[in-house]
Design a protein around this motif. Structure first.
Motif, short mmCIF file in Angstrom:
data_model
loop_
_atom_site.label_atom_id
_atom_site.label_comp_id
_atom_site.label_asym_id
_atom_site.label_seq_id
_atom_site.Cartn_x
_atom_site.Cartn_y
_atom_site.Cartn_z
N MET A 146 7.99 -37.82 21.78
CA MET A 146 7.16 -38.20 22.92
C MET A 146 7.85 -37.80 24.23
O MET A 146 9.07 -37.93 24.34
N ASN A 147 7.05 -37.32 25.17
CA ASN A 147 7.59 -36.84 26.43
C ASN A 147 8.09 -38.00 27.29
O ASN A 147 7.33 -38.93 27.60
N LEU A 148 9.38 -37.97 27.67
CA LEU A 148 9.96 -38.96 28.57
C LEU A 148 10.23 -38.30 29.91
O LEU A 148 11.01 -37.35 29.99
N LEU A 149 9.58 -38.80 30.96
CA LEU A 149 9.72 -38.22 32.29
C LEU A 149 10.83 -38.93 33.06
O LEU A 149 10.84 -40.16 33.16
N ASP A 150 11.73 -38.15 33.61
CA ASP A 150 12.88 -38.69 34.35
C ASP A 150 12.46 -39.06 35.76
O ASP A 150 11.32 -38.87 36.17
N LYS A 151 13.40 -39.56 36.52
CA LYS A 151 13.15 -39.95 37.90
C LYS A 151 12.52 -38.80 38.69
O LYS A 151 13.00 -37.68 38.66
N GLY A 152 11.42 -39.08 39.38
CA GLY A 152 10.77 -38.10 40.22
C GLY A 152 9.90 -37.09 39.49
O GLY A 152 9.32 -36.21 40.12
N GLN A 153 9.78 -37.22 38.18
CA GLN A 153 8.97 -36.28 37.40
C GLN A 153 7.60 -36.87 37.11
O GLN A 153 7.49 -38.01 36.64
N TYR A 154 6.57 -36.07 37.39
CA TYR A 154 5.20 -36.52 37.14
C TYR A 154 4.38 -35.36 36.59
O TYR A 154 4.69 -34.19 36.84
N LEU A 155 3.34 -35.70 35.85
CA LEU A 155 2.42 -34.67 35.37
C LEU A 155 1.64 -34.11 36.55
O LEU A 155 1.56 -34.71 37.61
N GLY A 156 1.02 -32.94 36.33
CA GLY A 156 0.25 -32.32 37.40
C GLY A 156 1.12 -31.59 38.40
O GLY A 156 2.31 -31.32 38.16
N THR A 157 0.54 -31.30 39.55
CA THR A 157 1.25 -30.63 40.64
C THR A 157 1.67 -31.66 41.68
O THR A 157 0.85 -32.49 42.09
N THR A 158 2.93 -31.65 42.05
CA THR A 158 3.41 -32.64 43.01
C THR A 158 3.28 -32.12 44.44
O THR A 158 3.31 -30.93 44.69
N PHE A 159 3.10 -33.06 45.37
CA PHE A 159 3.05 -32.72 46.79
C PHE A 159 3.75 -33.82 47.57
O PHE A 159 3.64 -34.99 47.24
N GLY A 160 4.46 -33.43 48.62
CA GLY A 160 5.11 -34.39 49.50
C GLY A 160 5.98 -35.38 48.75
O GLY A 160 5.48 -36.13 47.92
N ASP A 161 7.25 -35.38 48.97
CA ASP A 161 8.09 -36.32 48.25
C ASP A 161 9.21 -36.85 49.12
O ASP A 161 9.66 -36.20 50.05
N PHE A 162 9.58 -38.08 48.82
CA PHE A 162 10.78 -38.70 49.38
C PHE A 162 11.54 -39.30 48.21
O PHE A 162 11.01 -40.13 47.48
N ILE A 163 12.78 -38.88 48.00
CA ILE A 163 13.57 -39.36 46.88
C ILE A 163 14.92 -39.85 47.39
O ILE A 163 15.62 -39.13 48.10
N SER A 164 15.25 -41.09 47.05
CA SER A 164 16.56 -41.64 47.39
C SER A 164 17.17 -42.22 46.12
O SER A 164 16.59 -42.13 45.03
N ASN A 165 18.34 -42.86 46.26
CA ASN A 165 18.96 -43.47 45.09
C ASN A 165 18.13 -44.62 44.55
O ASN A 165 18.15 -44.92 43.35
N ASP A 166 17.39 -45.30 45.43
CA ASP A 166 16.69 -46.52 45.06
C ASP A 166 15.23 -46.31 44.67
O ASP A 166 14.72 -47.00 43.80
N LEU A 167 14.56 -45.39 45.35
CA LEU A 167 13.13 -45.24 45.11
C LEU A 167 12.67 -43.82 45.41
O LEU A 167 13.37 -43.04 46.05
N SER A 168 11.48 -43.52 44.93
CA SER A 168 10.87 -42.21 45.16
C SER A 168 9.40 -42.42 45.54
O SER A 168 8.74 -43.30 44.98
N ILE A 169 8.91 -41.62 46.48
CA ILE A 169 7.50 -41.60 46.82
C ILE A 169 7.02 -40.17 46.61
O ILE A 169 7.47 -39.26 47.30
#
Length: 263
Positions: free
Chosen positions: A1-24
């Motif tokens: 089964m596919n396990l998605l790591d931090k900041g990984q999402y299906l589809g095409t991503t747009f606009g991101d903010f990634i820190s140690n604590d959270l991601s948008i």
């Protein structure tokens, strides 16, 4: 089964903010059906556009725009996107986020809600997209964490709260970050923000806006300064930001307010 790591999402991503604590991270999906998968971290997914079906091993539910799903870490699910350009805003919380806040995230259930039940999400999206003001975004996300996906516990005695309020009240011309405020009162920024919220009923970012608007309103009544000057003097980014914030709070623009009162 596919396990998605931090900041990984299906589809095409747009606009991101990634820190140690959270991601948008935003994601766009075309009409399709995914395989069952899971994410390493807990996250919220806000549906902004389109419709999809959420399927777990227990049931299926159709999700509509403005609805929010909280998915705990390692929750197994798949999605059927029923239209093109299905757009989601994903807010992902790391273990470190919850550890710093001394909170335990929900781990064995999926919750559904609506964005209008959390008005500060509108402010978060606006500030993040238009102003990229990450400190305010994180501040508002502390609200979301407290209200929606965790059970906070905090010491009732917070003797530094009056000092923090005085700083904000007396320095409305500044845009204080959580980090800068925490350094002045010698508290961890996440703990400080949570304690302030539980004590006052609003986030530090919201309280800053309230005080800025309060002082700006007095200046509109008591001075002949122009709108741009009043906005800048009270820590708004520009005239447009001041007008938008004022109208959102009071239902009229600063120009209309001044004209109405002085007429």
């Amino acid at each position: 089964m596919n396990l998605l790591d931090k900041g990984q999402y299906l589809g095409t991503t747009f606009g991101d903010f990634i820190s140690n604590d959270l991601s948008i991270i935003g994601s766009v999906h075309q009409k399709s059906e995914s395989q069952f998968h899971q994410h390493k971290n807990a996250y919220l997914s806000i549906l902004l556009q389109g419709i999809y079906i959420e399927t777990s091993k227990a049931n299926s539910i159709r999700v509509f725009p403005s609805e929010i799903i909280y998915r705990p870490a390692f929750y197994v699910h798949k999605n059927t996107f029923e239209s093109a350009n299905v757009k989601c805003l994903n807010i992902e919380f790391s273990d470190e986020w919850f550890r710093k806040l001394d909170m335990k995230p929900l781990s064995n259930m999926v919750s559904f809600n609506k964005i209008n039940n959390f008005p500060f999400l509108f402010q978060l999206i606006t500030d993040f997209v238009h102003y990229n003001h990450i400190d305010i975004a994180e501040d508002l996300l502390l609200d979301l964490t407290t209200k929606l996906i965790s059970k906070p516990s905090i010491c009732k005695r917070i003797p530094w709260i009056e000092q923090l309020i005085a700083i904000i009240d007396n320095e409305t011309e500044c845009v204080h970050s959580l980090k800068s405020l925490s350094e002045r009162i010698h508290q961890h920024p996440n703990y400080m923000a949570r304690a302030f919220k539980l004590k006052t009923g609003m986030s530090i970012g919201q309280y800053q806006i309230e005080q800025k608007l309060s002082k700006a309103t007095k200046e509109l009544l008591l001075t002949s300064s122009n709108i741009v000057t009043i906005g800048i003097n009270n820590g708004f980014f520009d005239e447009a930001h001041f007008i938008k914030t004022f109208r959102s709070k009071y239902g009229i623009t600063p120009h209309q307010f001044r004209r109405l009162v002085k007429s």
